[in-house]
Design a protein around this motif. Structure first.
Motif, mmCIF file in Angstrom:
data_model
loop_
_atom_site.group_PDB
_atom_site.id
_atom_site.type_symbol
_atom_site.label_atom_id
_atom_site.label_comp_id
_atom_site.label_asym_id
_atom_site.label_seq_id
_atom_site.Cartn_x
_atom_site.Cartn_y
_atom_site.Cartn_z
ATOM 1 N N UNK A 39 49.343 43.860 36.894
ATOM 2 C CA UNK A 39 48.681 43.683 38.184
ATOM 3 C C UNK A 39 47.575 44.684 38.415
ATOM 4 N N UNK A 40 47.793 45.940 38.012
ATOM 5 C CA UNK A 40 46.752 46.952 38.163
ATOM 6 C C UNK A 40 45.500 46.588 37.379
ATOM 7 N N UNK A 41 45.698 46.146 36.135
ATOM 8 C CA UNK A 41 44.564 45.811 35.277
ATOM 9 C C UNK A 41 43.815 44.591 35.825
ATOM 10 N N UNK A 42 44.551 43.603 36.330
ATOM 11 C CA UNK A 42 43.879 42.426 36.897
ATOM 12 C C UNK A 42 43.058 42.811 38.130
ATOM 13 N N UNK A 43 43.568 43.727 38.928
ATOM 14 C CA UNK A 43 42.808 44.160 40.100
ATOM 15 C C UNK A 43 41.521 44.862 39.667
ATOM 16 N N UNK A 44 41.611 45.762 38.695
ATOM 17 C CA UNK A 44 40.437 46.474 38.197
ATOM 18 C C UNK A 44 39.409 45.505 37.626
ATOM 19 N N UNK A 45 39.856 44.625 36.746
ATOM 20 C CA UNK A 45 38.920 43.735 36.064
ATOM 21 C C UNK A 45 38.340 42.688 37.005
ATOM 22 N N UNK A 46 39.114 42.246 37.984
ATOM 23 C CA UNK A 46 38.565 41.255 38.924
ATOM 24 C C UNK A 46 37.392 41.845 39.692
ATOM 25 N N UNK A 47 37.466 43.144 40.007
ATOM 26 C CA UNK A 47 36.372 43.794 40.730
ATOM 27 C C UNK A 47 35.208 44.121 39.797
ATOM 28 N N UNK A 48 35.524 44.650 38.628
ATOM 29 C CA UNK A 48 34.455 44.989 37.689
ATOM 30 C C UNK A 48 33.597 43.768 37.352
ATOM 31 N N UNK A 49 34.260 42.627 37.123
ATOM 32 C CA UNK A 49 33.567 41.450 36.600
ATOM 33 C C UNK A 49 33.443 40.324 37.615
ATOM 34 N N UNK A 50 33.797 40.595 38.864
ATOM 35 C CA UNK A 50 33.743 39.564 39.910
ATOM 36 C C UNK A 50 34.488 38.295 39.489
ATOM 37 N N UNK A 51 35.716 38.469 39.039
ATOM 38 C CA UNK A 51 36.554 37.328 38.683
ATOM 39 C C UNK A 51 37.257 36.855 39.952
ATOM 40 N N UNK A 52 36.994 35.613 40.332
ATOM 41 C CA UNK A 52 37.483 35.119 41.621
ATOM 42 C C UNK A 52 38.630 34.123 41.491
ATOM 43 N N UNK A 53 39.154 33.951 40.267
ATOM 44 C CA UNK A 53 40.306 33.079 40.086
ATOM 45 C C UNK A 53 41.554 33.731 40.692
ATOM 46 N N UNK A 54 42.451 32.908 41.170
ATOM 47 C CA UNK A 54 43.655 33.368 41.859
ATOM 48 C C UNK A 54 44.628 34.005 40.872
ATOM 49 N N UNK A 55 44.900 35.297 41.027
ATOM 50 C CA UNK A 55 45.778 35.976 40.076
ATOM 51 C C UNK A 55 47.245 35.622 40.290
ATOM 52 N N UNK A 56 47.562 34.924 41.372
ATOM 53 C CA UNK A 56 48.941 34.478 41.583
ATOM 54 C C UNK A 56 49.283 33.278 40.706
ATOM 55 N N UNK A 57 48.268 32.655 40.103
ATOM 56 C CA UNK A 57 48.482 31.501 39.214
ATOM 57 C C UNK A 57 48.647 32.018 37.788
ATOM 58 N N UNK A 58 49.782 31.768 37.140
ATOM 59 C CA UNK A 58 50.052 32.368 35.823
ATOM 60 C C UNK A 58 48.949 32.155 34.783
ATOM 61 N N UNK A 59 48.343 30.972 34.763
ATOM 62 C CA UNK A 59 47.345 30.719 33.711
ATOM 63 C C UNK A 59 46.105 31.594 33.869
ATOM 64 N N UNK A 60 45.878 32.137 35.058
ATOM 65 C CA UNK A 60 44.719 33.005 35.284
ATOM 66 C C UNK A 60 44.788 34.252 34.415
ATOM 67 N N UNK A 61 45.990 34.682 34.069
ATOM 68 C CA UNK A 61 46.145 35.911 33.291
ATOM 69 C C UNK A 61 45.421 35.833 31.961
ATOM 70 N N UNK A 62 45.301 34.607 31.406
ATOM 71 C CA UNK A 62 44.611 34.433 30.127
ATOM 72 C C UNK A 62 43.152 34.879 30.225
ATOM 73 N N UNK A 63 42.534 34.660 31.383
ATOM 74 C CA UNK A 63 41.140 35.089 31.578
ATOM 75 C C UNK A 63 41.038 36.598 31.424
ATOM 76 N N UNK A 64 41.952 37.313 32.045
ATOM 77 C CA UNK A 64 41.922 38.777 31.994
ATOM 78 C C UNK A 64 42.266 39.285 30.600
ATOM 79 N N UNK A 65 43.183 38.634 29.925
ATOM 80 C CA UNK A 65 43.509 39.040 28.562
ATOM 81 C C UNK A 65 42.296 38.893 27.647
ATOM 82 N N UNK A 66 41.540 37.840 27.856
ATOM 83 C CA UNK A 66 40.349 37.609 27.035
ATOM 84 C C UNK A 66 39.295 38.677 27.269
#
Length: 352
Positions: free
Chosen positions: A142-169
């Protein structure tokens, strides 16, 4: 999503800050994959300050995987007592047994193999691989998704499990391949201390690379839909003594909520029946000298118990409720108990 263009400068800024400012945590003084595995399991859904003494006691008690693999479950749960989410402890022990039995006591150093172990999900696999073995693998929590969503303006919903693949990539695109351990821990540390839900942007070492900061949108991210309303169950727990001063407890079933832990008799209060009457109906016991102990809430991941607790004495002990028996104070101390029971026990034991 905007990709960081100056990747080398970003990595340098993150790593230099991490090496300078990182917290002194006991699991950061080892590269033992077993110890790092233990720490990562404990840190799931638990604060760092809470984990530190548990981690140190656990490693002292189970210093090798072989010792943990052969440990009695009661001893394991007693060591985990108060940490909550007890399935983590059982899964850790089962995973360690698999390593001892199938991998000669050596933790696998590939994602494919380590992910086969019980209780090892994508995050734990990446954390152990990168920190213990220096393998450049993503470790997205969760910490990493919060950091990366702000750094890269990722607006996908992190509560949806498949969104995690975006952050892993994106983490795999940015990770420092010479020092993946510090890179992953740097992202985690940044999310835990600076890029928090209320970000401290003026202290951020990678602010210059943050698209959300430049657009003034850092507090809008990450996007996370709210969970459905949690079910609340009112319950009453009775700490019951016999004439000899012993306490009545039972062990919960081997599967399900708080599996294998010991508890006082407890009744749900969804039907409006008074707790004493409910005890009589459900357990067939008559109580006397009933006094209030504590009222509190205990929150699980999916339900909340609104706890009312009482201390009482049983009128006669000829027939006990099925599964229950009496224990001395010393025996109760030795039993692994869930947090709600611990709270009640800590309150009443000093009165004896």
């Amino acid at each position: 999503m905007q990709i960081i263009m100056k990747k080398d400068e970003f990595r340098e800024a993150l790593l230099s800050w991490y090496h300078r400012e990182k917290r002194d945590l006991p699991w950061r003084h080892t590269s033992n994959p077993y110890y790092i595995w233990v720490s990562e399991i404990m840190l799931q859904q638990t604060r760092v300050d809470t984990v530190i003494p548990y981690y140190e006691r656990f490693i002292d008690s189970f210093p090798t995987m072989e010792i943990l693999a052969s440990a009695n479950e009661n001893d394991l749960l007693k060591m985990w007592e108060g940490l909550g989410y007890y399935s983590r402890a059982r899964n850790l022990q089962m995973g360690v047994r698999e390593v001892v039995e199938n991998y000669g006591g050596e933790v696998p150093d590939t994602r494919q193999e380590i992910s086969k172990l019980k209780g090892v999900g994508p995050y734990t696999a990446g954390a152990v691989l990168s920190i213990a073995f220096g393998v450049p693998e993503h470790a997205v929590d969760g910490n990493v998704m919060r950091v990366m969503s702000r750094l890269l303006l990722i607006e996908e919903d992190i509560a949806i499990p498949r969104t995690k693949k975006i952050f892993e990539t994106v983490v795999m695109e940015l990770i420092d391949r010479k020092d993946p351990s510090s890179f992953n821990q740097g992202l985690m540390e940044l999310g835990a201390t600076i890029c928090t839900p209320k970000p401290k942007c003026l202290l951020c070492p990678v602010r210059d690379f943050c698209n959300a900061f430049h657009e003034g949108r850092q507090e809008e991210l990450p996007v996370k839909t709210k969970k459905t309303t949690m079910k609340v169950i009112p319950v009453a727990s009775f700490a019951i003594q016999n004439k000899q001063g012993e306490w009545l407890l039972r062990q919960r079933p081997a599967k399900g909520l708080l599996a294998g832990l010991w508890e006082f008799p407890m009744v749900e209060r969804l039907d409006g029946i008074a707790p004493l009457e409910k005890m009589r109906q459900q357990f067939g016991v008559e109580l006397e000298n009933v006094v209030d102990v504590l009222t509190f809430k205990h929150i699980f991941s999916h339900i909340t118990w609104e706890m009312t607790s009482f201390k009482a004495q049983m009128k006669g002990t000829d027939s006990l409720p099925p599964g229950y028996r009496f224990f001395t104070v010393e025996e109760v101390e030795a039993l692994p108990k869930p947090v709600p029971v611990l709270k009640i026990w800590e309150e009443i034991k000093w009165e004896e």
